[in-house]
Each structure stands twice: as C-alpha cells, then as structure tokens.
Design a protein around this motif. Structure first.
Motif, PDB file in Angstrom:
ATOM      1  N   ASN A   1     -37.741 -32.126  76.778  1.00 22.92           N
ATOM      2  CA  ASN A   1     -36.972 -31.868  76.631  1.00 22.92           C
ATOM      3  C   ASN A   1     -36.794 -30.868  74.981  1.00 22.92           C
ATOM      4  N   MET A   2     -37.900 -31.741  73.849  1.00 28.11           N
ATOM      5  CA  MET A   2     -37.844 -31.244  72.380  1.00 28.11           C
ATOM      6  C   MET A   2     -38.053 -29.554  72.991  1.00 28.11           C
ATOM      7  N   ILE A   3     -38.678 -28.877  73.230  1.00 29.60           N
ATOM      8  CA  ILE A   3     -39.595 -27.414  73.907  1.00 29.60           C
ATOM      9  C   ILE A   3     -38.505 -27.177  74.705  1.00 29.60           C
ATOM     10  N   PHE A   4     -37.694 -27.176  74.865  1.00 24.30           N
ATOM     11  CA  PHE A   4     -36.359 -26.629  75.776  1.00 24.30           C
ATOM     12  C   PHE A   4     -34.896 -27.125  74.705  1.00 24.30           C
ATOM     13  N   VAL A   5     -34.956 -27.878  73.818  1.00 22.78           N
ATOM     14  CA  VAL A   5     -33.861 -27.219  73.115  1.00 22.78           C
ATOM     15  C   VAL A   5     -34.381 -26.627  72.120  1.00 22.78           C
ATOM     16  N   VAL A   6     -35.700 -26.589  71.523  1.00 24.09           N
ATOM     17  CA  VAL A   6     -35.846 -25.167  70.618  1.00 24.09           C
ATOM     18  C   VAL A   6     -35.915 -23.712  71.431  1.00 24.09           C
ATOM     19  N   PHE A   7     -36.097 -23.762  72.827  1.00 24.18           N
ATOM     20  CA  PHE A   7     -36.341 -22.863  73.630  1.00 24.18           C
ATOM     21  C   PHE A   7     -34.861 -22.645  73.922  1.00 24.18           C
ATOM     22  N   THR A   8     -34.154 -23.217  74.127  1.00 28.23           N
ATOM     23  CA  THR A   8     -32.340 -23.361  73.450  1.00 28.23           C
ATOM     24  C   THR A   8     -32.219 -22.473  72.777  1.00 28.23           C
ATOM     25  N   ALA A   9     -31.950 -22.321  71.066  1.00 29.39           N
ATOM     26  CA  ALA A   9     -32.158 -22.107  70.307  1.00 29.39           C
ATOM     27  C   ALA A   9     -32.435 -20.729  69.817  1.00 29.39           C
ATOM     28  N   LEU A  10     -34.342 -20.701  70.514  1.00 28.40           N
ATOM     29  CA  LEU A  10     -34.908 -19.244  70.475  1.00 28.40           C
ATOM     30  C   LEU A  10     -34.266 -18.029  71.750  1.00 28.40           C
ATOM     31  N   PHE A  11     -33.864 -18.651  72.751  1.00 25.33           N
ATOM     32  CA  PHE A  11     -32.696 -17.961  73.126  1.00 25.33           C
ATOM     33  C   PHE A  11     -32.191 -17.616  72.841  1.00 25.33           C
ATOM     34  N   MET A  12     -30.892 -18.289  72.203  1.00 31.91           N
ATOM     35  CA  MET A  12     -29.450 -17.636  71.854  1.00 31.91           C
ATOM     36  C   MET A  12     -29.642 -16.617  70.199  1.00 31.91           C
TER      37      MET A  12
ATOM     38  N   THR B   1     -32.720 -14.741  69.806  1.00 32.79           N
ATOM     39  CA  THR B   1     -33.121 -13.556  70.257  1.00 32.79           C
ATOM     40  C   THR B   1     -32.788 -13.060  71.215  1.00 32.79           C
ATOM     41  N   ARG B   2     -31.870 -13.134  72.034  1.00 34.33           N
ATOM     42  CA  ARG B   2     -30.873 -12.512  73.270  1.00 34.33           C
ATOM     43  C   ARG B   2     -30.011 -12.226  72.904  1.00 34.33           C
ATOM     44  N   LEU B   3     -28.867 -12.983  71.887  1.00 33.24           N
ATOM     45  CA  LEU B   3     -27.696 -13.054  72.001  1.00 33.24           C
ATOM     46  C   LEU B   3     -27.347 -12.439  70.678  1.00 33.24           C
ATOM     47  N   VAL B   4     -28.478 -12.125  70.224  1.00 30.40           N
ATOM     48  CA  VAL B   4     -27.871 -12.662  68.604  1.00 30.40           C
ATOM     49  C   VAL B   4     -29.223 -10.908  67.886  1.00 30.40           C
ATOM     50  N   ILE B   5     -30.264 -11.308  68.017  1.00 31.79           N
ATOM     51  CA  ILE B   5     -30.983  -9.768  67.634  1.00 31.79           C
ATOM     52  C   ILE B   5     -31.056  -8.774  68.593  1.00 31.79           C
ATOM     53  N   PHE B   6     -30.832  -9.154  69.623  1.00 38.04           N
ATOM     54  CA  PHE B   6     -31.295  -7.737  70.693  1.00 38.04           C
ATOM     55  C   PHE B   6     -30.515  -7.130  70.800  1.00 38.04           C
ATOM     56  N   PRO B   7     -28.928  -7.873  70.645  1.00 33.50           N
ATOM     57  CA  PRO B   7     -27.700  -6.714  70.987  1.00 33.50           C
ATOM     58  C   PRO B   7     -27.031  -6.534  68.867  1.00 33.50           C
ATOM     59  N   PHE B   8     -27.385  -7.189  68.479  1.00 31.89           N
ATOM     60  CA  PHE B   8     -26.501  -6.761  67.272  1.00 31.89           C
ATOM     61  C   PHE B   8     -27.869  -5.746  65.943  1.00 31.89           C
ATOM     62  N   TRP B   9     -29.759  -5.620  66.781  1.00 33.41           N
ATOM     63  CA  TRP B   9     -30.164  -5.446  65.730  1.00 33.41           C
ATOM     64  C   TRP B   9     -30.594  -4.131  66.894  1.00 33.41           C
ATOM     65  N   LEU B  10     -30.907  -4.430  67.955  1.00 31.08           N
ATOM     66  CA  LEU B  10     -31.570  -3.283  68.751  1.00 31.08           C
ATOM     67  C   LEU B  10     -30.832  -2.133  69.357  1.00 31.08           C
ATOM     68  N   ILE B  11     -29.986  -3.222  70.536  1.00 30.09           N
ATOM     69  CA  ILE B  11     -29.402  -2.205  70.821  1.00 30.09           C
ATOM     70  C   ILE B  11     -28.097  -1.026  69.721  1.00 30.09           C
ATOM     71  N   HIS B  12     -28.412  -1.986  68.422  1.00 31.91           N
ATOM     72  CA  HIS B  12     -26.795  -1.631  67.447  1.00 31.91           C
ATOM     73  C   HIS B  12     -27.701   0.036  67.111  1.00 31.91           C
TER      74      HIS B  12
END
Length: 379
Positions: A267-278, A280-291
């Motif tokens: 559960n602890m790892i999953f919480v950290v994964f969720t934060a990192l997923f959000m 990398t995939r919803l911030v860095i990928f669209p607003f940095w890389l796609i930009h």
C-alpha cells in the motif's frame, strides 16, 4: 517493367522526404559524414533480435530467479478442484460460452438431470482451470519490474550529462543533423525490443480487461519510437522513455510485494507510485515533453507532416495516461477509505466453488493475490 515502376513509386511514396523531414532537409543530409553517425531505418530490424533475446532472458529469469524468489516469499497457487469430465458441458463451454444464461442453464439441467447449483459449480471450476495462478502473476511482475529498473537507470546513465535534460530547447539544437550516440542506440533498442516482446507474449500473459488498451499502447509506443528513430527525434524519444519507466518500477514492485502478502508495504509503495504516476504522466509528459515537441520545433522550421504525426502519437499516449489515471485514482480511494480486494482490470478472477448464482451476484469476486496494485498499468 511496369511492376518495377509500381515498386519504385511505392518506395518513393513511403520515403517521401516531406513526410519524414522538415522543409529544406533531404535524406542525403543524414548520410554518415565528417565523423557524424545518423540513425538509419534499416536498423529498426534490430529490434527483432532484441525482442527474441529478451524473451529468452525472460524464460531464464522466471526459471532461475522469479520462481525461487516466489518460493522464498511463500507465494503459492491456490489448489483448485477440477471440473469433472462431462462431454456435453465441455462442448458447450468451448464452442458457445463460458457464462451460460439462465435459459441455457435450465436447458443444460434438463439434458443432464443436474441441479442448477451443480451446473454452475461445474462452469466455475472449468473457468478456474484456465486461469493463471498467483505464481505466474508474481513472475510476470518481477520480470517487468527488473526490466524497468534496469532500463530507467540505464537511461539515467545515458542522459544525466546531456544539456537537453535541463534545457529542453537543446533537444532541437541542430535538428535533424544530430549525431547518434552509442548509448542512444542501446537505450532505444532495449526499449523497442521489450515492447515488441510484450506484444509477442500478450496471448500467453495474464489477460486484463484493458487488453485492447495494452495493445494500442504497445503499438503506439513502437510506432512512436520507430518514427522518432527514422526522423532523428531521438533526443526527445529518450526523455519520453525515461519519464515512462520511472513510475513503472514502483507499480511492478508494488505488485510483487502485494503477491507476497506484505500488504502494508504494498500500500505504501502504491501511494508513492500514484503520486509519481500523476507527476510524470499528467504533468511532466504533457506540459513539458509534448510542449517541447509542439512549440519549440516551430521556432526553427515550418510544421510538416511528420511533425503532426509525431505529436498526434504523443497525444494518443496521453489519452491512455488519463484513462489509467482514472483507474488508479479510483483504486487509491478504495484502498484508503474502503475495502478493495478485486481487480477492475483482470479477466482472470478466482471464483468460489461454493457460491450459488444468487450469491455470485451479491458477492464481489476475488483475484488471487490482487489488490489495488493489480489494477493499474504502468505503461
């Protein structure tokens, strides 16, 4: 002669420079010269031996690492009661449906002089015979986790001293005349070989409800990487791969820990994964890389067909990220504020032999060793 003309026309159309390259750049400009080495389309065939090599390595890893590790962690498959031999039901199961309707159930009961409970139990046991056990899930997650770990840190080694990591405008410095680095070759083809191996093994791996989304993802990834290789979008391609691999390590690690019944740690790892997923995939990928791929190239050259194609493929990946982010958010909420034992993505639920049809409708179905971690995809 006419056939040769058709072949030549097809070849010219396939490698039309205005699709692949910006205005004013030709394939001749990307020929090796003056110590510069460029990526070549013919090298894409290299992903096939990489994929086959990874499949072989996977077999060896499962046999000599994952299975012994499963034994150490006490990961065992549930003992299943096999369905008794019954030719009529077997034929119905194989050629009609694995989930009979109420009318079909009544008809089968009349033909066999069995009770509905007994027929339902037979179908549950027969379905369970084909379902992968906990050890297979453990081995799959272990293999993917080890690959993502090696790939991510290999990418870090390849990228840590590159100026375009901190300044994304440097991604396009001198584009497309950017010499290929040996580290980029190995990073690219390990990734492409891995995703090709996943496509080749999809029919043998644990099947999920997002099976179609996985196929779309793997195909989009291979198409994107192949196009970026040919068009020399390699710098941004390595950044995209590193961003994706970072969260995948935690996802597969959480699954492995969960299958080993270390629920709090999972559960602890999953919480950290969720934060990192959000992140990398919803911030860095669209607003940095796609930009980076959508805005900065236009400062250097007019948009061309390949520019639009590349960005559309990135948007397809982003749409999949949003889809999986919704699933992950739902799982995280249930794991923190409610009871969560099933797997929204899995088609391979273990069913209880003792359930009646009414109970089956009322009782949530469970999956061997699954939990919040089993529901998300890391890709």
């Amino acid at each position: 002669m006419e056939k040769q003309q058709h072949v030549q026309w097809l070849y010219d159309w396939l490698w039309w420079e205005r699709f692949w390259l910006p205005m004013g750049v030709s394939w001749a400009d990307l020929e090796d010269s003056e110590g510069r080495v460029y990526a070549k389309a013919s090298q894409l065939w290299d992903m096939v031996p990489f994929a086959l090599g990874l499949l072989l390595l996977r077999v060896l890893f499962v046999r000599y690492v994952a299975k012994p590790l499963a034994d150490v962690c006490g990961v065992q498959d549930k003992v299943r009661t096999p369905a008794e031999p019954e030719p009529l039901l077997e034929d119905f199961f194989c050629h009609k449906t694995r989930q009979p309707s109420q009318a079909e159930l009544v008809s089968l009961c009349k033909k066999l002089s069995w009770s509905q409970r007994k027929v339902l139990q037979w179908f549950r046991r027969r379905r369970n015979q084909n379902r992968p056990g906990l050890r297979k899930r453990f081995c799959e997650a272990s293999w993917r986790g080890v690959f993502y770990f090696c790939s991510f840190f290999g990418g870090v080694v390849a990228l840590y001293d590159k100026p375009w990591v901190s300044d994304l405008r440097q991604v396009w410095a001198g584009f497309p005349k950017q010499s290929l680095l040996p580290s980029q070759y190995w990073y690219y083809f390990c990734e492409m070989g891995f995703y090709l191996s996943l496509l080749l093994s999809l029919t043998f791996d644990v099947k999920r409800k997002d099976f179609k989304e996985q196929v779309i993802h793997h195909m989009a990834t291979l198409t994107l990487l192949s196009f970026s290789w040919i068009s020399n979008y390699i710098r941004v391609g390595t950044l995209v791969m590193a961003v994706h691999d970072s969260a995948d390590i935690l996802l597969e690690g959480a699954k492995v820990v969960n299958y080993a019944r270390y629920n709090k740690a999972a559960n602890m790892i999953f919480v950290v994964f969720t934060a990192l997923f959000m992140l990398t995939r919803l911030v860095i990928f669209p607003f940095w890389l796609i930009h980076c791929t959508w805005v900065y190239p236009l400062e250097l050259y007019p948009a061309f067909m390949g520019y639009y194609f590349f960005n559309v493929m990135l948007v397809v990946l982003q749409a999949l990220h949003v889809y999986w982010a919704v699933l992950i958010t739902r799982m995280l909420y249930k794991s923190l504020f409610g009871s969560l034992e099933g797997d929204d993505r899995s088609d391979e639920e273990e069913e209880d032999d003792s359930d009646t049809s009414t109970e089956m409708k009322q009782k949530p179905r469970h999956i061997n060793g699954s939990g919040p971690r089993g529901r998300a995809t890391g890709h």
